[in-house]
Design an enzyme around this catalytic site. Structure first.
Site, PDB file in Angstrom:
ATOM      1  N   GLU A 126      -4.620 -25.134  28.601  1.00  0.00           N
ATOM      2  CA  GLU A 126      -3.865 -25.961  27.658  1.00  0.00           C
ATOM      3  C   GLU A 126      -2.811 -25.094  26.953  1.00  0.00           C
ATOM      4  O   GLU A 126      -1.765 -25.585  26.544  1.00  0.00           O
ATOM      5  CB  GLU A 126      -4.796 -26.631  26.640  1.00  0.00           C
ATOM      6  CG  GLU A 126      -4.155 -27.813  25.935  1.00  0.00           C
ATOM      7  CD  GLU A 126      -5.150 -28.670  25.156  1.00  0.00           C
ATOM      8  OE1 GLU A 126      -5.539 -29.741  25.642  1.00  0.00           O
ATOM      9  OE2 GLU A 126      -5.542 -28.249  24.051  1.00  0.00           O
ATOM     10  N   GLY A 149      -6.423 -26.873  18.036  1.00  0.00           N
ATOM     11  CA  GLY A 149      -7.709 -27.428  18.461  1.00  0.00           C
ATOM     12  C   GLY A 149      -8.523 -26.464  19.306  1.00  0.00           C
ATOM     13  O   GLY A 149      -9.716 -26.256  19.081  1.00  0.00           O
ATOM     14  N   ARG A 150      -7.877 -25.834  20.286  1.00  0.00           N
ATOM     15  CA  ARG A 150      -8.617 -24.951  21.198  1.00  0.00           C
ATOM     16  C   ARG A 150      -8.917 -23.592  20.585  1.00  0.00           C
ATOM     17  O   ARG A 150      -9.538 -22.740  21.220  1.00  0.00           O
ATOM     18  CB  ARG A 150      -7.854 -24.809  22.510  1.00  0.00           C
ATOM     19  CG  ARG A 150      -6.409 -24.381  22.362  1.00  0.00           C
ATOM     20  CD  ARG A 150      -5.638 -24.613  23.652  1.00  0.00           C
ATOM     21  NE  ARG A 150      -4.215 -24.353  23.536  1.00  0.00           N
ATOM     22  CZ  ARG A 150      -3.318 -25.251  23.137  1.00  0.00           C
ATOM     23  NH1 ARG A 150      -3.711 -26.460  22.795  1.00  0.00           N
ATOM     24  NH2 ARG A 150      -2.035 -24.945  23.078  1.00  0.00           N
ATOM     25  N   LYS A 209      -9.695 -32.922  14.737  1.00  0.00           N
ATOM     26  CA  LYS A 209      -8.630 -32.365  13.892  1.00  0.00           C
ATOM     27  C   LYS A 209      -7.760 -33.500  13.351  1.00  0.00           C
ATOM     28  O   LYS A 209      -7.500 -33.575  12.158  1.00  0.00           O
ATOM     29  CB  LYS A 209      -7.802 -31.373  14.725  1.00  0.00           C
ATOM     30  CG  LYS A 209      -6.652 -30.757  13.974  1.00  0.00           C
ATOM     31  CD  LYS A 209      -5.945 -29.712  14.814  1.00  0.00           C
ATOM     32  CE  LYS A 209      -4.644 -29.307  14.121  1.00  0.00           C
ATOM     33  NZ  LYS A 209      -3.898 -28.294  14.846  1.00  0.00           N
ATOM     34  N   LYS A 246      -2.166 -40.269  27.498  1.00  0.00           N
ATOM     35  CA  LYS A 246      -2.736 -41.024  26.368  1.00  0.00           C
ATOM     36  C   LYS A 246      -1.927 -42.302  26.137  1.00  0.00           C
ATOM     37  O   LYS A 246      -2.481 -43.380  25.934  1.00  0.00           O
ATOM     38  CB  LYS A 246      -2.694 -40.187  25.083  1.00  0.00           C
ATOM     39  CG  LYS A 246      -3.617 -38.991  25.061  1.00  0.00           C
ATOM     40  CD  LYS A 246      -3.526 -38.317  23.692  1.00  0.00           C
ATOM     41  CE  LYS A 246      -4.177 -36.964  23.664  1.00  0.00           C
ATOM     42  NZ  LYS A 246      -3.974 -36.238  22.421  1.00  0.00           N
ATOM     43  N   GLU A 302     -10.995 -41.261  22.110  1.00  0.00           N
ATOM     44  CA  GLU A 302     -12.346 -41.051  22.655  1.00  0.00           C
ATOM     45  C   GLU A 302     -13.341 -40.815  21.512  1.00  0.00           C
ATOM     46  O   GLU A 302     -14.434 -41.390  21.479  1.00  0.00           O
ATOM     47  CB  GLU A 302     -12.366 -39.826  23.590  1.00  0.00           C
ATOM     48  CG  GLU A 302     -11.589 -39.990  24.877  1.00  0.00           C
ATOM     49  CD  GLU A 302     -10.126 -39.579  24.756  1.00  0.00           C
ATOM     50  OE1 GLU A 302      -9.589 -39.541  23.621  1.00  0.00           O
ATOM     51  OE2 GLU A 302      -9.506 -39.318  25.804  1.00  0.00           O
ATOM     52  N   HIS A 331     -23.820 -18.355  45.997  1.00  0.00           N
ATOM     53  CA  HIS A 331     -24.371 -19.214  47.054  1.00  0.00           C
ATOM     54  C   HIS A 331     -23.547 -20.478  47.228  1.00  0.00           C
ATOM     55  O   HIS A 331     -24.031 -21.452  47.802  1.00  0.00           O
ATOM     56  CB  HIS A 331     -25.828 -19.553  46.733  1.00  0.00           C
ATOM     57  CG  HIS A 331     -26.691 -18.332  46.765  1.00  0.00           C
ATOM     58  ND1 HIS A 331     -27.288 -17.866  47.913  1.00  0.00           N
ATOM     59  CD2 HIS A 331     -26.993 -17.442  45.793  1.00  0.00           C
ATOM     60  CE1 HIS A 331     -27.948 -16.747  47.636  1.00  0.00           C
ATOM     61  NE2 HIS A 331     -27.792 -16.471  46.355  1.00  0.00           N
TER      62      HIS A 331
HETATM   63  O1  F6P Z   1      -9.602 -32.646  17.446  1.00  0.00           O
HETATM   64  P1  F6P Z   1      -8.794 -33.800  17.935  1.00  0.00           P
HETATM   65  O2  F6P Z   1      -7.617 -34.099  17.069  1.00  0.00           O
HETATM   66  O3  F6P Z   1      -9.668 -35.020  18.118  1.00  0.00           O
HETATM   67  O4  F6P Z   1      -8.199 -33.417  19.344  1.00  0.00           O
HETATM   68  C1  F6P Z   1      -9.019 -33.118  20.419  1.00  0.00           C
HETATM   69  C2  F6P Z   1      -8.287 -32.405  21.510  1.00  0.00           C
HETATM   70  O5  F6P Z   1      -7.226 -33.190  21.987  1.00  0.00           O
HETATM   71  C3  F6P Z   1      -6.125 -32.374  22.315  1.00  0.00           C
HETATM   72  O6  F6P Z   1      -5.127 -32.592  21.388  1.00  0.00           O
HETATM   73  C4  F6P Z   1      -5.613 -32.650  23.688  1.00  0.00           C
HETATM   74  O7  F6P Z   1      -5.575 -33.985  23.944  1.00  0.00           O
HETATM   75  C5  F6P Z   1      -6.658 -30.961  22.219  1.00  0.00           C
HETATM   76  O8  F6P Z   1      -5.693 -30.025  22.005  1.00  0.00           O
HETATM   77  C6  F6P Z   1      -7.639 -31.102  21.132  1.00  0.00           C
HETATM   78  O9  F6P Z   1      -8.524 -30.024  21.118  1.00  0.00           O
END
Ligand code: F6P
Length: 551
Positions: free
Chosen positions: A360, A274-275, A212, A515, A218, A391
């Site tokens: 979240e 995002g979620r 987003k 972060k 990452e 199990h």
């Molecule tokens: O889509 P992006 O901006 O890379 O963010 C990834 C994820 O990181 C977050 O902001 C949390 O760190 C989530 O809410 C989001 O889904």
């Protein structure tokens, strides 16, 4: 925000007090008693939403409980906040944003305005572009840099830009194109990307960079490594990127900076959390896998539950009910967690997806005013496919000391499977499904154990207290539409809880601190510079790490 201040604290409301008193009276009432008192309970305490059949008869509630919970929902303005969300009002107050994932599945022609602009046409423009692109990949018309068609699709993203498409791809595996390979990379541990691409041919590989913000470290790190792998494999320069990289983002500037042509970008908007984003452009990998028609069918499923949530009366409103049950257990049974147990191998990633959606969203400890809450908010959500769990950890649910409300999700018909008799194998799976909620609800009394001739010293060990609350969600088959229905059901359940608890379910400030600190620690690890501000534990750990790395 100031208007909020006049709002009574949740646990000072008379509706809350009424529930607390009711809980006192409820005491240790057992599901055995509730079922004995009402022979119709098993059919009466049920709801139907689209293709989902919900049985909440094995919940620790009576008609009075439900009435009192609905009164609490009314007093806390759940319906008003819901309507404000659907209207596009900026109910994410800490980020001053609208919350409009429901607009992602609004039919063409619906009008939903944010800041006076109708957002629905834009949604459909992107869906149409995604469909056209998906078809080009699926038909082999889209060629890689060396002229070969794409056979492998690698989605790189994290959190909401990974969990949704990865979960849905698994869930709908039986509907996917088996001649294409799909991989999902999220972890900044280089092993994730390595394992995803080591057996792929760069000439036939498309990377979908899903972010987003397009600033998530990452994702950008993995995307950079993927670009290197690609160009190395192709023995080509940056001109090859255009045929092998597309971006899903709200941030065209950053996409361009990375070197992806914005013609190859599929847009979404800041009013998509995002979620809550996987039915936006973030679902591109899924659309390529199941085809645009399958994707649209899934959106229809989402929409069906949106409409239900928006219009069904409180007594029949499934997300409202599920949300209120969670409020009941958190506040009055001290339930700390909530298990989601799908009896479908295809839903193996469903609970992981829900963890982000729920935790979240509702893992907050200040209310919308910024005042510390003194009531339980979101639970720890956990679970894996049910038979495997039986199990492993079911022992604790059956005989442990904790109250763990659980959702059991099962299907009448298998989508696929092997074995001499597929139907019989599915019946075995579902026999377990039904048996577990029965055992959890009714348990086994000492008398019943004794009647089996069990020696007296073993009776306490073989007794099951029962009275463990569960909801059963049963559907015919796990289709794209049913998956959409299930997800929307949980999205709105989470919404209801956030509304009652008076928290902002749509921000996620809690992930920021880690972060920032990681950014500070990284140069200490790599170059040994800085780190003066580190606490003694972290400083010693960093030093040990550097020694192990021979630095
Ligand atoms: O889509 P992006 O901006 O890379 O963010 C990834 C994820 O990181 C977050 O902001 C949390 O760190 C989530 O809410 C989001 O889904």
């Amino acid at each position: 925000m100031n208007a909020e201040s006049s709002r009574p604290r949740l646990n000072r409301r008379p509706e809350w007090a009424a529930l607390a008193e009711h809980r006192e009276q409820f005491g240790r009432t057992h599901l055995r008693e509730l079922f004995a008192a009402d022979p119709e309970r098993g059919t009466g305490y049920t709801l139907r939403v689209g293709d989902l059949y919900l049985d909440y008869s094995k919940q620790l509630v009576t008609d009075e409980t439900l009435t009192l919970l609905r009164r609490l929902a009314e007093a806390t303005g759940v319906a008003e906040l819901r309507d404000a969300m659907f209207r596009g009002e900026k109910i994410n107050t800490t980020e001053d944003r609208a919350v409009l994932h429901t607009a992602l599945r609004a039919p063409r022609g619906t009008v939903v305005e944010v800041d006076g602009e109708d957002v629905v046409p834009g949604v459909h423009t992107v869906l149409d572009r995604m469909a056209a692109f998906s078809e080009r990949i699926r038909s082999g018309e889209w060629k890689g840099h060396t002229g070969k068609p794409i056979k492998n699709v690698v989605n790189i993203g994290i959190g909401g830009s990974d969990l949704g498409p990865a979960m849905a791809y698994e869930a709908l595996r039986a509907f996917t194109r088996r001649d294409l390979t799909f991989r999902f990379v999220s972890n900044v541990d280089g092993a994730d990307l390595h394992e995803a691409v080591h057996d792929l041919d760069a000439e036939e590989t498309l990377f979908i960079i899903a972010s987003k913000t397009f600033t998530t470290i990452e994702t950008i790190t993995n995307a950079t490594s993927a670009r290197e792998w690609l160009l190395g494999g192709l023995k080509a320069g940056p001109e090859a990127v255009a045929r092998h990289f597309v971006a899903l983002s709200t941030n065209a500037g950053k996409v361009e900076d990375f070197g992806i042509d914005t013609a190859n970008m599929f847009e979404f908007w800041d009013w998509v959390g995002g979620r809550y984003s996987f039915d936006s452009a973030i679902g591109l990998s899924l659309m390529i896998a199941i085809g645009p028609d399958g994707f649209r069918e899934m959106l229809d499923g989402f929409r069906l539950v949106d409409e239900h949530f928006r219009t069904a009366p409180p007594e029949e409103n499934a997300p409202l009910l599920l949300g209120l049950l969670g409020v009941w257990y958190g506040a009055f049974f001290d339930a700390q967690s909530h298990a989601v147990l799908p009896y479908s191998h295809y839903l193996s990633k469903f609970t992981a997806y829900l963890q982000q959606l729920d935790m979240e969203s509702n893992g907050k400890s200040v209310d919308r005013d910024g005042t510390e809450v003194d009531w339980q908010t979101g639970p720890v959500v956990w679970g894996t496919p049910g038979t495997n769990g039986q199990h492993a950890y079911f022992q604790l649910i059956h005989q442990g000391t904790k109250t763990i409300p659980a959702d059991f999700i099962g299907f009448a018909r298998p989508v696929a499977g092997l074995g001499p008799d597929l139907t019989a194998q599915h019946d075995l799976l579902m026999a377990n499904f039904f048996a577990q909620t029965q055992a959890l609800a009714f348990g086994k009394t000492p008398e019943e154990v004794r009647a089996e001739g069990v020696p007296e010293e073993l009776v306490p060990h073989k007794t099951f207290r029962g009275n463990h609350p569960t909801t059963t969600i049963l559907a015919d088959e796990l289709t794209p539409s049913v998956l959409g229905q299930l997800i929307a059901l949980y999205e709105h359940k989470v919404f209801v809880q956030g509304a009652v608890w008076n928290i902002d379910s749509f921000d996620q400030w809690g992930v920021e601190l880690g972060k920032v600190l990681a950014k500070r620690i990284e140069p200490v690890l790599t170059r040994g510079t800085g780190g003066e501000e580190l606490d003694s534990s972290t400083a010693a750990l960093v030093a040990a790490y550097r020694t192990l790395r021979g630095r």
